[in-house]
Design an enzyme around this catalytic site. Structure first.
Site, short mmCIF file in Angstrom:
data_model
loop_
_atom_site.label_atom_id
_atom_site.label_comp_id
_atom_site.label_asym_id
_atom_site.label_seq_id
_atom_site.Cartn_x
_atom_site.Cartn_y
_atom_site.Cartn_z
N LEU A 169 1.31 1.20 -8.02
CA LEU A 169 1.35 2.13 -6.90
C LEU A 169 0.54 3.33 -7.36
O LEU A 169 0.79 3.88 -8.43
CB LEU A 169 2.79 2.51 -6.59
N ASP A 170 -0.48 3.70 -6.59
CA ASP A 170 -1.38 4.78 -7.00
C ASP A 170 -0.64 6.05 -7.38
O ASP A 170 0.45 6.33 -6.85
CB ASP A 170 -2.37 5.12 -5.87
N TYR A 171 -1.26 6.84 -8.21
CA TYR A 171 -0.74 8.12 -8.68
C TYR A 171 -0.36 9.02 -7.51
O TYR A 171 0.66 9.70 -7.55
CB TYR A 171 -1.83 8.77 -9.55
N SER A 221 0.45 8.01 -4.45
CA SER A 221 1.30 7.31 -3.49
C SER A 221 2.74 7.38 -3.98
O SER A 221 3.00 7.63 -5.15
CB SER A 221 0.87 5.84 -3.35
#
Length: 184
Positions: free
Chosen positions: A45-47, A49
């Site tokens: 999960l992106d930084y 997000s």
């Protein structure tokens, strides 16, 4: 039956236990919230997000959850800039062209603003531009895919919260909280 950890990853936390890119000025990682040395994230999960991250110590389960060929549905609540319309949602459902090719068909639809935690820092607000929310479910996991998909239909993402992975849902977990469950 193998155990999993369901974790609500806060905004600006890495989906890993160490920050290898900035060892002298480390960013927040999973280790700041969890003492689970044998667990690994099943997917990323992106930084920037937020939301549901599933961790497991079972390598085969990790692969089954994360690899696109297994087509596990991942559901997101997406706040976008603009008042997203039915046509844009229909395009997302059909698949959209992004720089690395067509996306698989998704499930997409408008939702009312969800009853969720306040993000710190808050998203940028523009008085002259409305925003709206949609639920978007995908079976792929390309880099920044949801953000690229909403941008491709003319609605840049402002906030992205994953609320479901396969059979698991975020539920009432607050940012930084976790609970244990079992593989299903």
């Amino acid at each position: 039956m193998s155990q999993v950890i369901l974790f609500n990853k806060p905004f600006h936390v890495l989906s890993q236990f160490t920050d290898r890119e900035q060892p002298d000025n480390p960013r927040a990682t999973l280790a700041d919230f969890l003492d689970a040395p044998s667990f690994r994230p099943a997917g990323r999960l992106d930084y920037d997000s937020e939301g549901l991250l599933v961790l497991t110590r079972d390598g085969k389960a990790q692969q089954r959850l994360a690899h696109p060929r297994h087509q596990q549905w991942k559901t997101y609540w997406v706040q976008v800039e603009g008042d997203i319309n039915d046509g844009a949602c229909a395009r997302l459902c059909s698949g959209v062209e992004v720089k690395d090719g067509m996306t698989r068909p998704a499930k997409a639809g408008r939702i009312p603003p969800p009853d969720i935690w306040t993000r710190d820092p808050p998203i940028r607000q523009r008085k002259t531009v409305k925003d709206s929310w949609l639920s978007l479910s995908i079976t792929e996991g390309r880099n920044r895919q949801v953000r690229r998909m909403t941008a491709a239909v003319g609605y840049p993402t402002l906030r992205l919260i994953r609320v479901g992975v396969g059979p698991w849902e975020l539920g009432r977990l607050q940012p930084g909280e976790h609970r244990y469950d079992h593989l299903r």
